[in-house]
Enzyme design. Structure first.
Site, PDB file in Angstrom:
ATOM      1  N   ILE A 274     -65.349  -4.373  66.373  1.00  0.00           N
ATOM      2  CA  ILE A 274     -65.045  -5.693  67.034  1.00  0.00           C
ATOM      3  C   ILE A 274     -64.699  -6.551  65.574  1.00  0.00           C
ATOM      4  O   ILE A 274     -65.419  -6.392  64.397  1.00  0.00           O
ATOM      5  CB  ILE A 274     -66.237  -6.450  67.806  1.00  0.00           C
ATOM      6  N   ASP A 275     -64.285  -7.642  65.753  1.00  0.00           N
ATOM      7  CA  ASP A 275     -63.797  -8.431  64.825  1.00  0.00           C
ATOM      8  C   ASP A 275     -65.130  -8.847  63.707  1.00  0.00           C
ATOM      9  O   ASP A 275     -66.254  -9.129  64.427  1.00  0.00           O
ATOM     10  CB  ASP A 275     -63.221  -9.673  64.955  1.00  0.00           C
ATOM     11  N   LYS A 276     -64.736  -9.124  62.675  1.00  0.00           N
ATOM     12  CA  LYS A 276     -65.689  -9.723  61.682  1.00  0.00           C
ATOM     13  C   LYS A 276     -66.427 -10.837  62.239  1.00  0.00           C
ATOM     14  O   LYS A 276     -67.715 -11.083  62.284  1.00  0.00           O
ATOM     15  CB  LYS A 276     -65.159  -9.907  60.341  1.00  0.00           C
TER      16      LYS A 276
ATOM     17  N   ARG B 133     -58.813 -13.199  71.321  1.00  0.00           N
ATOM     18  CA  ARG B 133     -58.404 -14.641  70.615  1.00  0.00           C
ATOM     19  C   ARG B 133     -57.155 -14.862  70.990  1.00  0.00           C
ATOM     20  O   ARG B 133     -56.707 -16.025  70.977  1.00  0.00           O
ATOM     21  CB  ARG B 133     -58.909 -14.443  69.239  1.00  0.00           C
TER      22      ARG B 133
END
Length: 339
Positions: free
Chosen positions: A171-173, A272
């Site tokens: 998962i994204d930072k 997003r």
């Protein structure tokens, strides 16, 4: 989107998925072979190829000297031909960059606290805090989930090599929430296949700007590199892969909406990009939001991987885990409910 905003004219990309479906920040995540291509825009005509490629790949992907070396070894082409580092590009030129595989540098164990939700001899599930990178990469050689897992577990699957041991997805930072990792190759192969088959349950919670016009729906729109900014992604029919996100409205406020989102595919920045595409970006999103979330007390983007479910690779038992929203996201919702 299977509502009034459906992108029906965008074609589905039918390329097969890699065995391991990673999601998150990666310079080559939109191409299985590490190749990135784009067309030179008119405003960029006349630039040196080394500067153009360095800027086009995005901050932190590669240095100018590194790009110059790639050009010298023929990893960068213009209209299919090798060039010199000082060559000038012209509007309409087709740029292709084949990012060479990095020299493997073994990630080192670091004593970093982990919020362990579940662990046994085959798998571990953690609740990742916002701001933590999943595995070492350019600009993030330490302090990652991998560094912490190597210290905590001492036994991780080796399928993804020394830089990504045990990592099946990411998962994204800037996203918090649940992440699973494999402790052996049997577990890794099983979890990767479940991701490929779209049978892993992944539910996210996001606070979005504006009032979504539908209570539930599906955003089925392909995602690829943004032609205007190579470090970002966008809904596009050029060099893209199919991306599917299902959503349901949980709570409405005057100018915000709390939504639950279920991933069917796992493209980089998928939620997003999809929420921005339908006109309702995530509060506090530093890349796609367009507005800061500090007025609600947010210190980052309001996106949380709250539910994760999969079939245990050894026992066959269906497991499902949940993680509470981070404190600042809870505070933002409290503010909206009581203002």
């Amino acid at each position: 989107m299977n509502t009034e905003n459906s992108p029906e004219n965008l074609p589905e990309n039918k390329n097969s998925l890699p065995l391991v479906e990673l999601e998150g920040d990666s310079p080559d995540s939109d191409a299985a072979d590490g190749t990135i291509a784009w067309t030179v825009e008119p405003e960029s005509g006349g630039e040196r190829i080394d500067k153009h490629v360095t800027d086009g790949l995005g901050e932190g992907t590669a240095s100018r000297s590194q790009v110059q070396e790639w050009i010298r070894i023929g990893a960068v082409t213009v209209n299919g031909k090798a060039v010199k580092p000082n060559a000038k590009v012209a509007a309409g030129d087709e740029i292709e960059v084949r990012i060479p595989e990095p020299e493997p540098v073994e990630a080192l164990p670091e004593n970093i606290p982990l919020d362990v939700v579940y662990e046994d001899a085959d798998v571990i599930v953690i609740n990742k805090p916002r701001g933590m990178v999943v595995h070492p990469a350019v600009g993030h050689s330490s302090g990652t989930v991998v560094n912490a897992l190597l210290y905590h577990c001492r036994d991780l699957s080796g399928i993804n090599g020394v830089m990504r041991p045990g990592i099946v997805h990411r998962i994204d930072k800037d996203t918090s929430g649940l992440l699973m990792a494999a402790k052996n190759d049997l577990a890794h192969a099983s979890l990767a296949q479940q991701l490929k088959d779209h049978t892993v349950l992944r539910r996210y919670y996001a606070l979005a700007y504006g009032a979504l016009p539908h209570e539930r729906g599906t955003i089925d729109a392909p995602i690829g590199r943004d032609k205007h900014d190579r470090k970002m992604f966008a809904v596009t029919d050029k060099g893209s892969k199919r991306a599917v996100t299902h959503f349901a409205v949980l709570e409405r406020f005057d100018d915000y909406t709390l939504v639950e989102l279920r991933l069917e595919t796992g493209r980089t920045h998928q939620i997003r990009v999809h929420l921005k595409y339908i006109g309702h970006p995530i509060v506090g999103d530093p890349m796609y939001g367009g507005r800061a979330g500090r007025t609600l007390g947010m210190v980052g983007q309001a996106l949380h991987a709250g539910v994760l479910g999969f079939v245990h690779p050894r026992t066959g038992e269906t497991l499902e885990f949940s993680a509470p929203l981070p404190a600042d996201m809870e505070h933002a919702l409290y503010t909206l409910r009581t203002r």
